[in-house]
Write a protein that holds these residues in place. Structure first.
Motif, PDB file in Angstrom:
ATOM      1  N   GLN A  91       0.824  -1.208   0.000  1.00  0.00           N
ATOM      2  CA  GLN A  91       0.000   0.000   0.000  1.00  0.00           C
ATOM      3  C   GLN A  91       0.859   1.259   0.000  1.00  0.00           C
ATOM      4  OE1 GLN A  91      -2.241  -0.856   3.554  1.00  0.00           O
ATOM      5  NE2 GLN A  91      -3.861  -1.939   2.447  1.00  0.00           N
ATOM      6  N   ARG A  92       1.930   1.239   0.763  1.00  0.00           N
ATOM      7  CA  ARG A  92       2.778   2.434   0.888  1.00  0.00           C
ATOM      8  C   ARG A  92       3.503   2.746  -0.417  1.00  0.00           C
ATOM      9  NH1 ARG A  92       5.238   2.486   7.094  1.00  0.00           N
ATOM     10  NH2 ARG A  92       3.231   2.082   8.114  1.00  0.00           N
ATOM     11  N   VAL A  93       4.012   1.726  -1.093  1.00  0.00           N
ATOM     12  CA  VAL A  93       4.752   2.010  -2.332  1.00  0.00           C
ATOM     13  C   VAL A  93       3.806   2.453  -3.447  1.00  0.00           C
ATOM     14  CG1 VAL A  93       6.650   0.459  -1.721  1.00  0.00           C
ATOM     15  CG2 VAL A  93       4.772  -0.415  -3.146  1.00  0.00           C
ATOM     16  N   LYS A  94       2.597   1.900  -3.467  1.00  0.00           N
ATOM     17  CA  LYS A  94       1.624   2.335  -4.476  1.00  0.00           C
ATOM     18  C   LYS A  94       1.222   3.788  -4.230  1.00  0.00           C
ATOM     19  CE  LYS A  94      -0.019   0.073  -7.356  1.00  0.00           C
ATOM     20  NZ  LYS A  94      -0.945  -1.067  -7.414  1.00  0.00           N
ATOM     21  N   ALA A  95       1.066   4.162  -2.940  1.00  0.00           N
ATOM     22  CA  ALA A  95       0.720   5.543  -2.604  1.00  0.00           C
ATOM     23  C   ALA A  95       1.838   6.505  -2.983  1.00  0.00           C
ATOM     24  CB  ALA A  95       0.421   5.653  -1.108  1.00  0.00           C
ATOM     25  N   LEU A  96       3.076   6.002  -3.029  1.00  0.00           N
ATOM     26  CA  LEU A  96       4.224   6.831  -3.400  1.00  0.00           C
ATOM     27  C   LEU A  96       4.503   6.797  -4.903  1.00  0.00           C
ATOM     28  CD1 LEU A  96       6.623   5.972  -0.417  1.00  0.00           C
ATOM     29  CD2 LEU A  96       5.608   8.202  -0.902  1.00  0.00           C
TER      30      LEU A  96
END
Length: 333
Positions: A91-96
């Motif tokens: 989730q964090r890498v997709k948000a970035l």
């Protein structure tokens, strides 16, 4: 038109595996970076239109690379390739701004599917396989073991994160061949004055044996007991239960991660408490007769937002080294 592709990973083995899995007919020019800072420079130099990015790296990690690319609107399509398979990591890498996420170890099928899905696989008229003569792709036993530990570490963290509904912060695994006298020095994440409690569990497979140590920081017991919903965190027996349960998750999942990569099975002995509320120096001194020269894998696990920290240390016997080298030989070639 030739596409500039960047493989950014601190592990020579991971870089080599990634290069091997790129479609042979893909018209690309591959550049390698060993950390995020090198990766950003390569992207700025026009060498990373497509980037395969690791998360756990020195100098600048993958999350920092993604933030930098996003903040400065750098021209790069980034696919994260990581052993950290926690849902929150995805989730964090997709948000970035990451295009997608691939789990280590990578496969040619997974790479091809993603490239085709996003329409970025353009084929050349002739085969142009990535060259394995590049010095950035030379792999030794330590590097191979570190990447194996990296993948196993991620699987153990994923299990812990699901059980406790937390995000586990992962380090770069520390892998070294050590004498017993050097074990204390290897535990860089554990301060010498910190009080710890330790659990030990033996493991054995075909030609490979050793012991797994879980070094639990005493300051972590209260928070960990609450995360595990234990009713009486101050009870001394609760501390042992916390340590046993944590060891069961981390040691079991880590060994399963290693055994899957080596294509072998490990049997585990019953866990034993080695020491309670002692220093690392005391623990090593009191148990020095158990270990000789050894290959050590050390991982420091921390839980984000909680005062929870523990070290997992796998000590392989010196007799295990030839089998490890044989098992990993096909990866190092």
């Amino acid at each position: 038109m030739t596409i500039p592709v960047l493989i950014c990973d601190d592990s020579a083995l991971a870089r080599k595996q990634m290069a091997r899995t790129l479609p042979k007919e893909w018209d690309v020019e591959v550049t390698y970076a060993t950390n995020g800072a090198e990766g950003i420079e390569a992207i700025k130099a026009g060498k990373g239109e497509i980037v395969f990015l690791d998360l756990n790296m020195p100098v600048m990690d993958g999350y920092e690379v993604l933030r930098t690319v996003q903040q400065h609107d750098l021209p790069a399509m980034i696919i994260v390739v990581s052993g950290d398979i926690q849902i929150q990591a995805h989730q964090r890498v997709k948000a970035l701004g990451a295009l997608d996420f691939i789990q280590k170890p990578v496969s040619a099928g997974a790479i091809t599917n993603i490239l085709e899905e996003y329409g970025i696989l353009t084929l050349a008229l002739k085969e142009q396989p990535a060259s394995n003569d590049n010095p950035m792709l030379k792999v030794d036993l330590r590097d191979a073991c570190q990447e194996v530990a990296n993948v196993a570490m991620g699987r153990a963290a994923d299990l812990l994160s699901k059980l406790l509904d937390v995000f586990v912060l992962l380090p770069i695994p520390n892998v070294n061949v050590l004498e017993v006298s050097e074990l204390t020095m290897a535990l860089k994440a554990t301060e010498s004055e910190s009080k710890i409690s330790a659990l030990c569990q033996g493991f054995i497979g075909a030609g490979i044996a050793g012991e797994a140590l879980l070094l639990f920081h005493d300051s972590s017991f209260a928070d960990m007991a609450k995360l595990m919903n234990m009713s009486n965190p101050e009870n001394p027996n609760t501390e042992i239960e916390v340590m046993m349960d944590t060891g069961n998750v981390l040691i079991g999942a880590f060994l399963n991660g290693i055994s899957a990569q080596l294509d072998m099975h490990f049997s585990q002995s019953h866990p034993v408490v080695l020491g309670r509320h002692c220093t690392v120096n005391d623990l090593i001194h009191d148990n020095s007769g158990r270990w000789n020269r050894t290959l050590a894998m050390e991982i420091n696990y921390q839980i984000e937002g909680h005062n929870v920290e523990c070290d997992l240390l796998l000590l392989f016997t010196e007799d295990s080294m030839p089998t490890l080298e044989f098992k990993l030989g096909y990866l190092m070639e």
